[in-house]
Write a protein that holds these residues in place. Structure first.
Motif, PDB file in Angstrom:
ATOM      1  N   LEU A 192       0.824  -1.205   0.000  1.00  0.00           N
ATOM      2  CA  LEU A 192       0.000   0.000   0.000  1.00  0.00           C
ATOM      3  C   LEU A 192       0.863   1.263   0.000  1.00  0.00           C
ATOM      4  O   LEU A 192       0.496   2.282  -0.603  1.00  0.00           O
ATOM      5  CB  LEU A 192      -0.913  -0.023   1.235  1.00  0.00           C
ATOM      6  N   VAL A 193       2.027   1.199   0.664  1.00  0.00           N
ATOM      7  CA  VAL A 193       2.920   2.362   0.756  1.00  0.00           C
ATOM      8  C   VAL A 193       3.897   2.413  -0.419  1.00  0.00           C
ATOM      9  O   VAL A 193       4.049   3.456  -1.086  1.00  0.00           O
ATOM     10  CB  VAL A 193       3.700   2.340   2.083  1.00  0.00           C
ATOM     11  N   LEU A 194       4.573   1.292  -0.692  1.00  0.00           N
ATOM     12  CA  LEU A 194       5.611   1.279  -1.723  1.00  0.00           C
ATOM     13  C   LEU A 194       5.045   1.129  -3.136  1.00  0.00           C
ATOM     14  O   LEU A 194       5.681   1.534  -4.098  1.00  0.00           O
ATOM     15  CB  LEU A 194       6.593   0.137  -1.456  1.00  0.00           C
ATOM     16  N   GLY A 195       3.851   0.530  -3.242  1.00  0.00           N
ATOM     17  CA  GLY A 195       3.249   0.348  -4.564  1.00  0.00           C
ATOM     18  C   GLY A 195       3.080   1.647  -5.330  1.00  0.00           C
ATOM     19  O   GLY A 195       3.561   1.770  -6.468  1.00  0.00           O
ATOM     20  N   PRO A 196       2.413   2.653  -4.741  1.00  0.00           N
ATOM     21  CA  PRO A 196       2.278   3.931  -5.437  1.00  0.00           C
ATOM     22  C   PRO A 196       3.620   4.595  -5.745  1.00  0.00           C
ATOM     23  O   PRO A 196       3.773   5.233  -6.793  1.00  0.00           O
ATOM     24  CB  PRO A 196       1.464   4.780  -4.442  1.00  0.00           C
ATOM     25  N   VAL A 197       4.600   4.443  -4.837  1.00  0.00           N
ATOM     26  CA  VAL A 197       5.934   4.996  -5.097  1.00  0.00           C
ATOM     27  C   VAL A 197       6.533   4.349  -6.341  1.00  0.00           C
ATOM     28  O   VAL A 197       7.038   5.035  -7.236  1.00  0.00           O
ATOM     29  CB  VAL A 197       6.869   4.776  -3.885  1.00  0.00           C
ATOM     30  N   PHE A 198       6.453   3.027  -6.408  1.00  0.00           N
ATOM     31  CA  PHE A 198       7.003   2.299  -7.550  1.00  0.00           C
ATOM     32  C   PHE A 198       6.290   2.678  -8.846  1.00  0.00           C
ATOM     33  O   PHE A 198       6.939   2.999  -9.856  1.00  0.00           O
ATOM     34  CB  PHE A 198       6.875   0.794  -7.301  1.00  0.00           C
ATOM     35  N   LEU A 199       4.968   2.676  -8.837  1.00  0.00           N
ATOM     36  CA  LEU A 199       4.208   2.955 -10.058  1.00  0.00           C
ATOM     37  C   LEU A 199       4.404   4.398 -10.538  1.00  0.00           C
ATOM     38  O   LEU A 199       4.603   4.644 -11.736  1.00  0.00           O
ATOM     39  CB  LEU A 199       2.725   2.667  -9.824  1.00  0.00           C
ATOM     40  N   ASN A 200       4.359   5.350  -9.610  1.00  0.00           N
ATOM     41  CA  ASN A 200       4.520   6.755  -9.993  1.00  0.00           C
ATOM     42  C   ASN A 200       5.926   7.048 -10.498  1.00  0.00           C
ATOM     43  O   ASN A 200       6.104   7.768 -11.494  1.00  0.00           O
ATOM     44  CB  ASN A 200       4.180   7.669  -8.809  1.00  0.00           C
ATOM     45  N   ARG A 201       6.922   6.482  -9.806  1.00  0.00           N
ATOM     46  CA  ARG A 201       8.304   6.710 -10.239  1.00  0.00           C
ATOM     47  C   ARG A 201       8.599   6.022 -11.573  1.00  0.00           C
ATOM     48  O   ARG A 201       9.340   6.536 -12.407  1.00  0.00           O
ATOM     49  CB  ARG A 201       9.273   6.217  -9.161  1.00  0.00           C
ATOM     50  N   MET A 202       8.008   4.847 -11.771  1.00  0.00           N
ATOM     51  CA  MET A 202       8.155   4.161 -13.051  1.00  0.00           C
ATOM     52  C   MET A 202       7.561   5.007 -14.175  1.00  0.00           C
ATOM     53  O   MET A 202       8.160   5.166 -15.250  1.00  0.00           O
ATOM     54  CB  MET A 202       7.457   2.801 -12.997  1.00  0.00           C
ATOM     55  N   ARG A 203       6.390   5.554 -13.920  1.00  0.00           N
ATOM     56  CA  ARG A 203       5.733   6.383 -14.917  1.00  0.00           C
ATOM     57  C   ARG A 203       6.569   7.624 -15.244  1.00  0.00           C
ATOM     58  O   ARG A 203       6.712   8.000 -16.421  1.00  0.00           O
ATOM     59  CB  ARG A 203       4.355   6.792 -14.390  1.00  0.00           C
ATOM     60  N   GLN A 204       7.139   8.232 -14.198  1.00  0.00           N
ATOM     61  CA  GLN A 204       7.967   9.416 -14.423  1.00  0.00           C
ATOM     62  C   GLN A 204       9.229   9.063 -15.213  1.00  0.00           C
ATOM     63  O   GLN A 204       9.627   9.788 -16.145  1.00  0.00           O
ATOM     64  CB  GLN A 204       8.351  10.036 -13.085  1.00  0.00           C
ATOM     65  N   ALA A 205       9.871   7.952 -14.828  1.00  0.00           N
ATOM     66  CA  ALA A 205      11.101   7.546 -15.514  1.00  0.00           C
ATOM     67  C   ALA A 205      10.847   7.235 -16.979  1.00  0.00           C
ATOM     68  O   ALA A 205      11.611   7.653 -17.873  1.00  0.00           O
ATOM     69  CB  ALA A 205      11.711   6.334 -14.817  1.00  0.00           C
ATOM     70  N   LEU A 206       9.765   6.513 -17.257  1.00  0.00           N
ATOM     71  CA  LEU A 206       9.438   6.171 -18.647  1.00  0.00           C
ATOM     72  C   LEU A 206       8.986   7.404 -19.419  1.00  0.00           C
ATOM     73  O   LEU A 206       9.188   7.480 -20.647  1.00  0.00           O
ATOM     74  CB  LEU A 206       8.344   5.096 -18.673  1.00  0.00           C
ATOM     75  N   GLY A 207       8.407   8.366 -18.718  1.00  0.00           N
ATOM     76  CA  GLY A 207       8.038   9.617 -19.386  1.00  0.00           C
ATOM     77  C   GLY A 207       9.259  10.394 -19.838  1.00  0.00           C
ATOM     78  O   GLY A 207       9.291  10.958 -20.935  1.00  0.00           O
ATOM     79  N   VAL A 208      10.288  10.408 -19.007  1.00  0.00           N
ATOM     80  CA  VAL A 208      11.532  11.108 -19.345  1.00  0.00           C
ATOM     81  C   VAL A 208      12.240  10.421 -20.510  1.00  0.00           C
ATOM     82  O   VAL A 208      12.838  11.075 -21.374  1.00  0.00           O
ATOM     83  CB  VAL A 208      12.465  11.156 -18.114  1.00  0.00           C
ATOM     84  N   SER A 209      12.179   9.079 -20.550  1.00  0.00           N
ATOM     85  CA  SER A 209      12.901   8.316 -21.573  1.00  0.00           C
ATOM     86  C   SER A 209      12.041   8.005 -22.801  1.00  0.00           C
ATOM     87  O   SER A 209      12.432   7.196 -23.636  1.00  0.00           O
ATOM     88  CB  SER A 209      13.404   7.000 -20.979  1.00  0.00           C
ATOM     89  N   ASN A 210      10.846   8.643 -22.882  1.00  0.00           N
ATOM     90  CA  ASN A 210       9.933   8.387 -24.002  1.00  0.00           C
ATOM     91  C   ASN A 210       9.547   6.918 -24.114  1.00  0.00           C
ATOM     92  O   ASN A 210       9.452   6.363 -25.223  1.00  0.00           O
ATOM     93  CB  ASN A 210      10.551   8.871 -25.326  1.00  0.00           C
ATOM     94  N   GLY A 211       9.346   6.298 -22.958  1.00  0.00           N
ATOM     95  CA  GLY A 211       8.890   4.909 -22.944  1.00  0.00           C
ATOM     96  C   GLY A 211       9.975   3.865 -23.099  1.00  0.00           C
ATOM     97  O   GLY A 211       9.679   2.669 -23.189  1.00  0.00           O
ATOM     98  N   GLU A 212      11.237   4.272 -23.100  1.00  0.00           N
ATOM     99  CA  GLU A 212      12.349   3.330 -23.260  1.00  0.00           C
ATOM    100  C   GLU A 212      12.764   2.768 -21.898  1.00  0.00           C
ATOM    101  O   GLU A 212      13.152   3.516 -21.002  1.00  0.00           O
ATOM    102  CB  GLU A 212      13.545   4.015 -23.922  1.00  0.00           C
ATOM    103  N   PHE A 213      12.706   1.425 -21.768  1.00  0.00           N
ATOM    104  CA  PHE A 213      13.112   0.795 -20.511  1.00  0.00           C
ATOM    105  C   PHE A 213      14.629   0.812 -20.313  1.00  0.00           C
ATOM    106  O   PHE A 213      15.123   0.463 -19.250  1.00  0.00           O
ATOM    107  CB  PHE A 213      12.604  -0.652 -20.462  1.00  0.00           C
ATOM    108  N   GLY A 214      15.339   1.221 -21.335  1.00  0.00           N
ATOM    109  CA  GLY A 214      16.800   1.296 -21.239  1.00  0.00           C
ATOM    110  C   GLY A 214      17.287   2.266 -20.182  1.00  0.00           C
ATOM    111  O   GLY A 214      18.441   2.192 -19.753  1.00  0.00           O
ATOM    112  N   ILE A 215      16.395   3.171 -19.713  1.00  0.00           N
ATOM    113  CA  ILE A 215      16.798   4.130 -18.688  1.00  0.00           C
ATOM    114  C   ILE A 215      17.221   3.439 -17.401  1.00  0.00           C
ATOM    115  O   ILE A 215      18.066   3.934 -16.657  1.00  0.00           O
ATOM    116  CB  ILE A 215      15.644   5.127 -18.413  1.00  0.00           C
ATOM    117  N   PHE A 216      16.666   2.248 -17.146  1.00  0.00           N
ATOM    118  CA  PHE A 216      17.006   1.509 -15.938  1.00  0.00           C
ATOM    119  C   PHE A 216      18.343   0.775 -16.069  1.00  0.00           C
ATOM    120  O   PHE A 216      18.885   0.288 -15.087  1.00  0.00           O
ATOM    121  CB  PHE A 216      15.906   0.502 -15.607  1.00  0.00           C
TER     122      PHE A 216
END
Length: 494
Positions: free
Chosen positions: A438-462
């Motif tokens: 409940l606590v870490l799930g939103p952190v993971f999902l929101n941060r994933m969305r932000q990271a993929l937004g910066v990289s234009n959907g490229e998982f290579g950012i990780f």
């Protein structure tokens, strides 16, 4: 020296010392009563801390947390019933010593070992938290997403035999964390047009229901918990100091293991206690004495589980990542008062950090002295009827859930979670992963969305970012090692 003086002023000049004392007394009392857990009491107290000063509220909850770990040794040694789950291994050698008429000596060993582990843990917090908070300045969305993922994976793997159940509960927690308004698209998610779900599933009622009210059901329905008879025999109020010096290598090793395990989400007291006890037996000159009243067994058990109590704060203060459900409660206190864990917390609120350090030192000293001289009176608490305690907890939990926002919907959410928590307890399904999901799930999902937004959907950012890649690699390796160990266990059985 200025920070120490600032911390002393915060604790003794602003009345925080009373939070330390009251929290510690409540914690020791809770730990002394088999069947009660600090998580439940902390959940009930949590809404009250939102109206307090941040340092006062945090130290009150930490006093309960730390005091319960100390107090759990009392019924473990005198009654062969752990007052808290982490005192299980203390029964192995503590109770046999009490049967031999060495109850006071065993308790002295437990208190002294707990004090040593607690002080080492606070020192680790003082040195590690500021350093890691500076490392946090190098973290972006990709790094925080991988850190949240690593935390959830560690929580699952730490449950070992119940890993699949824990994974399912993490998933349930993540689902519950997604309910509400998605601010990225300004749309409702799984609210079913119910206005009381627009703000999402509230953390506090969920915690109160899962940990406090569910435990109330257990106490009310358990006949064997109605009364207890204890004996406190023998002499040796300060023998623990001599025993600790005689087993100093075991104490130091156990303390260091506890500190390291406290830094790992989901591992905590159980992992550190198991490894410490196993190593103490392995390196002992008389391993056959373990389980029959070995002094080193109590030293290893109590030192390791109390060495976690402050080091578990390091991930929370440095990164804002709670290592367990109890730290998730503390995170909610930070959020209410707009205190952001990380480098800003150390620079913008040095009085809070220094006051927290001093409060933890004072807490350990107070609990040690209090237990050393007041155990004879504390053991009488174990005679309180379990059903009475259960009924009281249920009522307080219901009121606590309602008082957060003064909404009956919160109280009914707590009631629903209490039923879920009780069913889970009856079937040995871990409840902690739900809260961390409940606590870490939103952190993971929101941060994933932000990271993929910066990289234009490229998982290579990780993969391109070194810290994110390191965290991802550790996550994958941890899963592979766990799978490999399970395969080996099956092969041995076959």
């Amino acid at each position: 020296m200025d920070l120490i003086a600032l911390g002393i002023h915060e604790v003794f000049g602003n009345g925080v010392i009373w939070a330390v004392i009251i929290g510690a007394l409540i914690g020791v009392t809770i730990g002394s009563i088999p069947g009660l857990e600090p998580a439940g009491v902390m959940a009930i107290l949590l809404p009250l801390t939102f109206t307090m000063e941040p340092l006062f509220g945090v130290t009150l909850l930490l006093g309960v947390y730390g005091g319960a770990w100390y107090g759990g040794a009392i019924p473990a040694i005198l009654m062969n019933t752990p007052g808290t789950p982490v005192a299980v291994l203390t029964t192995y050698d503590g109770y046999p010593m009490a049967q031999k008429g060495q109850g006071k000596k065993a308790l002295s060993i437990a208190y002294t070992s707990s004090f040593f582990g607690g002080m080492v843990s606070v020192l680790s917090l003082v040195f590690f938290a500021p350093t890691l908070s500076q490392v946090a300045t190098l973290f972006g969305s990709a790094e925080f997403a991988m850190l949240a993922l690593l935390g959830m994976v560690f929580v699952v793997l730490a449950h070992n035999k119940y890993a699949l159940e824990a994974a399912a509960m993490i998933g349930l927690g993540m689902f519950l964390g997604s309910i509400g308004i998605d601010r990225s698209f300004n749309s409702q998610v799984y609210t079913f047009d119910q206005s009381w779900l627009l703000a999402g599933v509230p953390l506090v009622p969920a915690v109160i229901g899962l940990f406090a009210m569910s435990q109330a059901y257990v106490l009310i329905s358990t006949k064997s918990g109605d009364s207890f008879k204890t004996k406190l025999e023998g002499s040796g109020r300060f023998d623990g100091i001599t025993v600790l010096l005689r087993n100093k290598v075991t104490a130091i090793r156990s303390a260091l293991l506890g500190v390291v395990m406290g830094l790992l989400p989901g591992v905590g007291e159980f992992g550190s206690q198991f490894f410490s006890y196993t190593l103490a037996q392995k390196f002992s000159k008389n391993p056959e004495e373990f389980g029959k009243g070995a002094e080193a067994g109590i030293v290893a058990s109590e030192t390791s589980n109390n060495a976690v109590t402050a080091s578990v704060l390091v991930p929370l203060l440095a990164f804002g990542i709670p290592a367990d459900a109890l730290m998730a409660m503390l995170l909610s206190v930070f959020m209410v008062h707009n205190y952001t864990p990380g480098p800003r917390l150390f620079t913008e609120h040095p009085e809070f950090i220094s006051g927290l350090y001093v409060a933890l030192f004072v807490m350990n000293i107070f609990i040690f002295l209090y237990l050393t001289f007041a155990t004879r009176f504390i053991v009488n608490i174990t005679r309180i009827r379990g059903r009475f305690i259960g009924a009281l907890i249920f009522v307080l939990g219901f009121l606590g859930a309602y008082s957060q926002n003064y909404q009956f919907s919160d109280a009914f959410i707590a009631l629903g979670f209490s039923v879920i928590g009780y069913v889970m307890k009856r079937n040995n399904v871990p409840a902690v992963p739900i809260i961390l999901g409940l606590v870490l799930g939103p952190v993971f999902l929101n941060r994933m969305r932000q990271a993929l937004g910066v990289s234009n959907g490229e998982f290579g950012i990780f993969i391109e970012r070194p810290i994110a890649l390191t965290l991802l690699t550790v996550t994958i390796l941890s899963i592979l090692v766990f799978i490999f160990s399970k395969m080996r266990e099956k092969h041995r059985v076959a």
